[in-house]
Design a protein around this motif. Structure first.
Motif, PDB file in Angstrom:
ATOM      1  N   PHE A  24       0.825  -1.210   0.000  1.00 35.68           N
ATOM      2  CA  PHE A  24       0.000   0.000   0.000  1.00 35.68           C
ATOM      3  C   PHE A  24       0.858   1.258   0.000  1.00 35.68           C
ATOM      4  O   PHE A  24       0.625   2.181  -0.791  1.00 35.68           O
ATOM      5  CB  PHE A  24      -0.931   0.005   1.204  1.00 35.68           C
ATOM      6  CG  PHE A  24      -1.770   1.253   1.305  1.00 35.68           C
ATOM      7  CD1 PHE A  24      -2.933   1.373   0.566  1.00 35.68           C
ATOM      8  CD2 PHE A  24      -1.379   2.308   2.114  1.00 35.68           C
ATOM      9  CE1 PHE A  24      -3.700   2.532   0.634  1.00 35.68           C
ATOM     10  CE2 PHE A  24      -2.141   3.465   2.198  1.00 35.68           C
ATOM     11  CZ  PHE A  24      -3.307   3.577   1.454  1.00 35.68           C
ATOM     12  N   LEU A  25       1.864   1.303   0.886  1.00 34.49           N
ATOM     13  CA  LEU A  25       2.673   2.511   1.022  1.00 34.49           C
ATOM     14  C   LEU A  25       3.550   2.753  -0.202  1.00 34.49           C
ATOM     15  O   LEU A  25       3.832   3.904  -0.549  1.00 34.49           O
ATOM     16  CB  LEU A  25       3.545   2.413   2.284  1.00 34.49           C
ATOM     17  CG  LEU A  25       2.774   2.428   3.608  1.00 34.49           C
ATOM     18  CD1 LEU A  25       3.715   2.180   4.780  1.00 34.49           C
ATOM     19  CD2 LEU A  25       2.049   3.755   3.807  1.00 34.49           C
ATOM     20  N   VAL A  26       3.978   1.693  -0.867  1.00 35.32           N
ATOM     21  CA  VAL A  26       4.774   1.858  -2.086  1.00 35.32           C
ATOM     22  C   VAL A  26       3.909   2.360  -3.235  1.00 35.32           C
ATOM     23  O   VAL A  26       4.332   3.220  -4.020  1.00 35.32           O
ATOM     24  CB  VAL A  26       5.454   0.525  -2.462  1.00 35.32           C
ATOM     25  CG1 VAL A  26       6.040   0.595  -3.873  1.00 35.32           C
ATOM     26  CG2 VAL A  26       6.572   0.193  -1.473  1.00 35.32           C
ATOM     27  N   LEU A 111      10.866   1.229   9.807  1.00 34.91           N
ATOM     28  CA  LEU A 111      11.523   1.072   8.500  1.00 34.91           C
ATOM     29  C   LEU A 111      10.503   0.756   7.414  1.00 34.91           C
ATOM     30  O   LEU A 111      10.633   1.235   6.279  1.00 34.91           O
ATOM     31  CB  LEU A 111      12.582  -0.027   8.579  1.00 34.91           C
ATOM     32  CG  LEU A 111      13.841   0.332   9.371  1.00 34.91           C
ATOM     33  CD1 LEU A 111      14.763  -0.871   9.493  1.00 34.91           C
ATOM     34  CD2 LEU A 111      14.578   1.500   8.717  1.00 34.91           C
ATOM     35  N   VAL A 112       9.494  -0.058   7.736  1.00 34.80           N
ATOM     36  CA  VAL A 112       8.439  -0.350   6.762  1.00 34.80           C
ATOM     37  C   VAL A 112       7.743   0.936   6.338  1.00 34.80           C
ATOM     38  O   VAL A 112       7.518   1.184   5.146  1.00 34.80           O
ATOM     39  CB  VAL A 112       7.422  -1.351   7.358  1.00 34.80           C
ATOM     40  CG1 VAL A 112       6.172  -1.428   6.478  1.00 34.80           C
ATOM     41  CG2 VAL A 112       8.046  -2.735   7.490  1.00 34.80           C
ATOM     42  N   ILE A 113       7.416   1.780   7.299  1.00 35.22           N
ATOM     43  CA  ILE A 113       6.690   3.020   7.011  1.00 35.22           C
ATOM     44  C   ILE A 113       7.528   3.998   6.202  1.00 35.22           C
ATOM     45  O   ILE A 113       7.070   4.555   5.202  1.00 35.22           O
ATOM     46  CB  ILE A 113       6.229   3.670   8.332  1.00 35.22           C
ATOM     47  CG1 ILE A 113       5.160   2.808   9.003  1.00 35.22           C
ATOM     48  CG2 ILE A 113       5.691   5.075   8.091  1.00 35.22           C
ATOM     49  CD1 ILE A 113       4.851   3.220  10.418  1.00 35.22           C
ATOM     50  N   VAL A 114       8.763   4.193   6.598  1.00 37.33           N
ATOM     51  CA  VAL A 114       9.602   5.212   5.954  1.00 37.33           C
ATOM     52  C   VAL A 114      10.137   4.739   4.607  1.00 37.33           C
ATOM     53  O   VAL A 114       9.997   5.424   3.584  1.00 37.33           O
ATOM     54  CB  VAL A 114      10.757   5.613   6.885  1.00 37.33           C
ATOM     55  CG1 VAL A 114      11.712   6.565   6.169  1.00 37.33           C
ATOM     56  CG2 VAL A 114      10.218   6.267   8.159  1.00 37.33           C
ATOM     57  N   LEU A 115      10.757   3.551   4.571  1.00 41.88           N
ATOM     58  CA  LEU A 115      11.380   3.077   3.331  1.00 41.88           C
ATOM     59  C   LEU A 115      10.341   2.815   2.248  1.00 41.88           C
ATOM     60  O   LEU A 115      10.580   3.116   1.072  1.00 41.88           O
ATOM     61  CB  LEU A 115      12.196   1.816   3.603  1.00 41.88           C
ATOM     62  CG  LEU A 115      13.450   1.999   4.462  1.00 41.88           C
ATOM     63  CD1 LEU A 115      14.196   0.680   4.622  1.00 41.88           C
ATOM     64  CD2 LEU A 115      14.375   3.058   3.865  1.00 41.88           C
ATOM     65  N   SER A 116       9.195   2.273   2.611  1.00 43.54           N
ATOM     66  CA  SER A 116       8.150   2.006   1.613  1.00 43.54           C
ATOM     67  C   SER A 116       7.678   3.302   0.960  1.00 43.54           C
ATOM     68  O   SER A 116       7.494   3.368  -0.265  1.00 43.54           O
ATOM     69  CB  SER A 116       6.962   1.291   2.267  1.00 43.54           C
ATOM     70  OG  SER A 116       7.357   0.051   2.807  1.00 43.54           O
TER      71      SER A 116
END
Length: 328
Positions: A24-26, A111-116
């Motif tokens: 979703f975030l990507v 990391l999931v939130i920021v990197l994605s």
């Protein structure tokens, strides 16, 4: 800081949620560009080209406006669900100290939130280069801002999860914290207006000064960042949610490390929070119901009656939520 064994355990435990959050975030940011482009193509197919504009404007609501939702879900899965299901006791029994457990959970989600979202930002930037819209407004500011705000929401939920003993308590505490600065200012101000018979804005040199102050105070309310009004103002406003993120992280880390975990099912893990929070809830009930009673009938009798009702409601609500243990 982050243990590989714990990291693998968190990955296996929450694999589906993590993967869905990443997807979703990507895709949220590039899909916003694609949607705008398809709308432009649809306009060209049915109207004269002079009436169609291909403009990417991030001030208009788009998909990245809800990028804070995956952070909330991840924090609930990492802490709240573990508390509610009782599996947190098993994790704490493993040969890891509490610092490693919290740091692993926190930074995996962070990391999931920021990197994605950074990957999504890069893909959206490439699409802008390919599609070449006529104008692009607030692309960098909005994309970076949403990363900061979604990380702040994640930090807030992690702090709430470190303080509470079940999912409902985590969500309710996080929401109450998100609106708390507004309640602390608005409710007393409203009651002062009733008691003194004067509008607060009349105490300021000019209405402009009053509205300027109130609009700036809203940036101290975490939930206000869900809307995108901050886009039109200074980019330095994002320093406020950045500082909030650090504060929430420290609260969560210290709480998880220092507070007991044996109060499974209780609202707060730290018993000393029960009474102050109950008093706070009753105070808000008194002030809020008092204002409602006054403005319902424009009378002080309604105001006093509302305060009495607010005190009773506040007491029973706080007692039911805070002191009643929830079964796993």
């Amino acid at each position: 800081m982050v243990d590989r064994g714990l990291l693998y355990r968190e990955w296996k435990q929450n694999q589906v949620v993590i993967l869905l959050s990443i997807v979703f975030l990507v895709l949220a940011n590039p899909l916003s560009i694609v949607n705008t482009y398809l709308s432009y193509q649809g306009c060209l197919a049915h109207h004269d080209p002079q009436y169609c504009d291909f403009i990417v404007n991030y001030r208009v609501n788009n998909l990245i406006g809800i990028n804070w939702v995956p952070g909330v879900i991840l924090a609930v899965c990492f802490l709240g669900m573990e508390r509610s299901k009782g599996t947190m006791d098993f994790i704490l029994s493993l040969p890891y100290n509490r610092s490693h457990i919290f740091q692993t959970k926190f930074w995996l989600g962070g990391l999931v939130i920021v990197l994605s979202q950074l990957i999504g930002f890069l893909l959206a930037w490439l699409l802008i280069l390919v599609y070449q819209p006529e104008h692009v407004y607030y692309f960098e500011h909005s994309s970076v801002g949403v990363i900061v705000i979604s990380f702040m929401a994640y930090c807030l939920l992690m702090a709430a999860g470190a303080l509470t003993g079940n999912v409902f308590a985590q969500l309710l505490t996080a929401f109450a914290t998100a609106v708390l600065p507004y309640l602390i200012v608005a409710l007393p101000a409203g009651n002062v207006e009733v008691l003194l018979g004067v509008s607060i804005w009349e105490l300021f040199p000019s209405p402009k000064a009053y509205f300027s102050l109130t609009s700036n105070l809203l940036y101290l309310v975490p939930i206000s960042y869900v809307a995108n009004e901050w886009l039109a103002n200074s980019k330095y406003i994002l320093l406020i949610p950045s500082v909030m993120s650090i504060l929430f992280y420290l609260i969560g880390f210290i709480s998880f490390k220092k507070h007991p975990s044996e109060r499974n099912g209780h609202f707060f893990l730290w018993k000393r929070l029960d009474r102050p929070v109950q008093i706070l809830v009753m105070s808000f009930g008194i002030l809020g119901f008092g204002l409602f009673g006054y403005y319902s009938g424009n009378s002080f009798i309604g105001y006093v009656l509302g305060m009495v009702i607010g005190a009773v409601v506040g007491f029973f609500v706080s007692y039911f939520f805070i002191y009643k243990k929830t079964k796993h």
